[in-house]
Write a protein that holds these residues in place. Sequence first.
Motif, PDB file in Angstrom:
ATOM      1  N   ARG A  21       0.827  -1.215   0.000  1.00  0.00           N
ATOM      2  CA  ARG A  21       0.000   0.000   0.000  1.00  0.00           C
ATOM      3  C   ARG A  21       0.858   1.260   0.000  1.00  0.00           C
ATOM      4  O   ARG A  21       0.561   2.233  -0.694  1.00  0.00           O
ATOM      5  CB  ARG A  21      -0.923   0.007   1.219  1.00  0.00           C
ATOM      6  CG  ARG A  21      -2.075  -0.976   1.140  1.00  0.00           C
ATOM      7  CD  ARG A  21      -3.162  -0.619   2.154  1.00  0.00           C
ATOM      8  NE  ARG A  21      -2.653  -0.531   3.512  1.00  0.00           N
ATOM      9  CZ  ARG A  21      -2.562  -1.566   4.345  1.00  0.00           C
ATOM     10  NH1 ARG A  21      -2.937  -2.771   3.943  1.00  0.00           N
ATOM     11  NH2 ARG A  21      -2.109  -1.400   5.563  1.00  0.00           N
ATOM     12  N   LEU A  22       1.922   1.236   0.794  1.00  0.00           N
ATOM     13  CA  LEU A  22       2.818   2.389   0.827  1.00  0.00           C
ATOM     14  C   LEU A  22       3.416   2.667  -0.542  1.00  0.00           C
ATOM     15  O   LEU A  22       3.505   3.821  -0.985  1.00  0.00           O
ATOM     16  CB  LEU A  22       3.949   2.145   1.829  1.00  0.00           C
ATOM     17  CG  LEU A  22       3.699   2.487   3.289  1.00  0.00           C
ATOM     18  CD1 LEU A  22       4.877   2.005   4.128  1.00  0.00           C
ATOM     19  CD2 LEU A  22       3.493   3.975   3.475  1.00  0.00           C
ATOM     20  N   LEU A  23       3.845   1.616  -1.219  1.00  0.00           N
ATOM     21  CA  LEU A  23       4.489   1.777  -2.520  1.00  0.00           C
ATOM     22  C   LEU A  23       3.507   2.351  -3.538  1.00  0.00           C
ATOM     23  O   LEU A  23       3.860   3.234  -4.331  1.00  0.00           O
ATOM     24  CB  LEU A  23       5.046   0.436  -3.003  1.00  0.00           C
ATOM     25  CG  LEU A  23       5.803   0.489  -4.329  1.00  0.00           C
ATOM     26  CD1 LEU A  23       7.088   1.299  -4.180  1.00  0.00           C
ATOM     27  CD2 LEU A  23       6.134  -0.920  -4.820  1.00  0.00           C
ATOM     28  N   ILE A  24       2.274   1.851  -3.525  1.00  0.00           N
ATOM     29  CA  ILE A  24       1.274   2.374  -4.470  1.00  0.00           C
ATOM     30  C   ILE A  24       1.023   3.855  -4.201  1.00  0.00           C
ATOM     31  O   ILE A  24       1.015   4.684  -5.123  1.00  0.00           O
ATOM     32  CB  ILE A  24      -0.029   1.560  -4.368  1.00  0.00           C
ATOM     33  CG1 ILE A  24       0.197   0.136  -4.879  1.00  0.00           C
ATOM     34  CG2 ILE A  24      -1.147   2.240  -5.163  1.00  0.00           C
ATOM     35  CD1 ILE A  24      -0.966  -0.799  -4.608  1.00  0.00           C
ATOM     36  N   GLY A  25       0.820   4.198  -2.924  1.00  0.00           N
ATOM     37  CA  GLY A  25       0.581   5.597  -2.587  1.00  0.00           C
ATOM     38  C   GLY A  25       1.759   6.481  -2.945  1.00  0.00           C
ATOM     39  O   GLY A  25       1.585   7.579  -3.497  1.00  0.00           O
ATOM     40  N   ARG A  26       2.966   6.016  -2.651  1.00  0.00           N
ATOM     41  CA  ARG A  26       4.167   6.797  -2.952  1.00  0.00           C
ATOM     42  C   ARG A  26       4.316   6.983  -4.462  1.00  0.00           C
ATOM     43  O   ARG A  26       4.660   8.075  -4.936  1.00  0.00           O
ATOM     44  CB  ARG A  26       5.403   6.090  -2.394  1.00  0.00           C
ATOM     45  CG  ARG A  26       6.715   6.784  -2.713  1.00  0.00           C
ATOM     46  CD  ARG A  26       7.898   5.965  -2.215  1.00  0.00           C
ATOM     47  NE  ARG A  26       9.153   6.644  -2.500  1.00  0.00           N
ATOM     48  CZ  ARG A  26       9.805   6.579  -3.654  1.00  0.00           C
ATOM     49  NH1 ARG A  26       9.296   5.861  -4.654  1.00  0.00           N
ATOM     50  NH2 ARG A  26      10.941   7.230  -3.830  1.00  0.00           N
ATOM     51  N   ALA A 149      14.840  -0.878  -3.714  1.00  0.00           N
ATOM     52  CA  ALA A 149      14.926  -0.954  -5.175  1.00  0.00           C
ATOM     53  C   ALA A 149      13.554  -0.765  -5.810  1.00  0.00           C
ATOM     54  O   ALA A 149      13.427  -0.124  -6.862  1.00  0.00           O
ATOM     55  CB  ALA A 149      15.528  -2.292  -5.593  1.00  0.00           C
ATOM     56  N   LEU A 150      12.517  -1.311  -5.184  1.00  0.00           N
ATOM     57  CA  LEU A 150      11.161  -1.106  -5.697  1.00  0.00           C
ATOM     58  C   LEU A 150      10.776   0.374  -5.619  1.00  0.00           C
ATOM     59  O   LEU A 150      10.156   0.921  -6.545  1.00  0.00           O
ATOM     60  CB  LEU A 150      10.169  -1.963  -4.915  1.00  0.00           C
ATOM     61  CG  LEU A 150      10.235  -3.468  -5.218  1.00  0.00           C
ATOM     62  CD1 LEU A 150       9.487  -4.265  -4.153  1.00  0.00           C
ATOM     63  CD2 LEU A 150       9.654  -3.761  -6.601  1.00  0.00           C
ATOM     64  N   ASN A 151      11.129   1.034  -4.515  1.00  0.00           N
ATOM     65  CA  ASN A 151      10.910   2.481  -4.431  1.00  0.00           C
ATOM     66  C   ASN A 151      11.632   3.216  -5.543  1.00  0.00           C
ATOM     67  O   ASN A 151      11.101   4.148  -6.174  1.00  0.00           O
ATOM     68  CB  ASN A 151      11.394   3.016  -3.082  1.00  0.00           C
ATOM     69  CG  ASN A 151      10.404   2.807  -1.961  1.00  0.00           C
ATOM     70  OD1 ASN A 151       9.225   2.581  -2.199  1.00  0.00           O
ATOM     71  ND2 ASN A 151      10.881   2.882  -0.733  1.00  0.00           N
TER      72      ASN A 151
END
Length: 412
Positions: A21-26, A149-151
Amino acid sequence: MSLARTLIDVRPLRTSPVFRRLLIGRTVSVLGSFMTMVTVMYQVWDLTHSAVWSGAVGLAQALPMVGVGLFAGSWVDRGDRRRIFLVATVGQAVCVLLLAVQGFTGGVPVAGILALVAAGSCFGAVGGPAAGVFVPRLLPKEQVAAGLALNQVTGQAMMLLGPALGGLFLGWFGIGVCYLLDALSFGLAFYGAFGLPALPPEGEPARAGLHGVLDGLRFLAGNRVVRGALITDLAATVLSMPVSLFPLINAERFDDDPRTLGLFLSAVAVGGVTATALSGSVTRLGRPGLVMLCGAATWGAALALFGLTTSPWVGLGLLVVAGAADALSVVSRTTIVQTRTPDALLGRVTAAEQIVGQAGPHLGNLRGGLVAGWSSGATALVTGGLLCVLAVAYVGASTPQLRDGAATADEA
């Protein structure tokens, strides 16, 4: 080596719904921020037709980040990082919403637009250090590098997509809609972090005010691994940042073709996205210091060679290599900072890393422009790239803990 181990490690997406969820929002928020960056530049230029005012946009973004950053890091290390991030996200959203209002209504002077940009940057200077603790607190240590790395890969993809979408939406819908879309994107960032547990610092909270800032600086001065990581980043950006030299190199070597100039920045970004997408074997290696040093040295060497080439295709290829090396270096540096820093100090150290990331490129572009003014664009690139390689070699030679990855979070 199997293809699955070469591709970016997606285990954090499978094992941690909160990180997902954090990654999607970011990702959505970063997309909106790049759209706003283009919109602000367009609006300021449209109002003033002044390169000075256009340059002031960068200062309005960078100066608050530097001025607020270290004190924000100390504050972050005294409270609930989740709550601080949510407050900062709301603050950024309000600033962009006010930009949207003035975009629809007009009549706001350029200084007022820059003031809103600076206010948003202040909130970003607080939210960045708070978010810096999320990945190491949410993921097992062996997945931290993969999460970062995903970020990185989603951020770079938005760097490619955001300005293009911003330009299209400016033409279709106008300034106000572009700002409004960015304001709405912060809603997803808020949603991504809202479900987090409370994240107070582990260990003794930071002391208030200047004392807390000095404690963080003492840690940086004493921890050779983290200090070496930040110095390596400064060497790469201050000594060999090429962006300000691209127009001059394009004029000197490639007949001032605007198509070539546009491809220069795209080539760096394409290299970065590609390398991060294929970073699985690197993040699983468990040697971020060695990867960072090799990446920073390759960045400098590729840019030095770019300064020597007269072939546009070879030049673009070297910029792809430089972008790939820089992306792996950034992922590795962030991994070092977030795994080698005690949690109670992580807000302040992340703030210092954020300041280095903001100030370094600006200083590097200034250095490149000054050297080119005294000599030529090619000379500025070649000397800067070689100095970067020498500086990275010195850091690697003088910091064996960084090379071999043996240091722990508490080692000096």
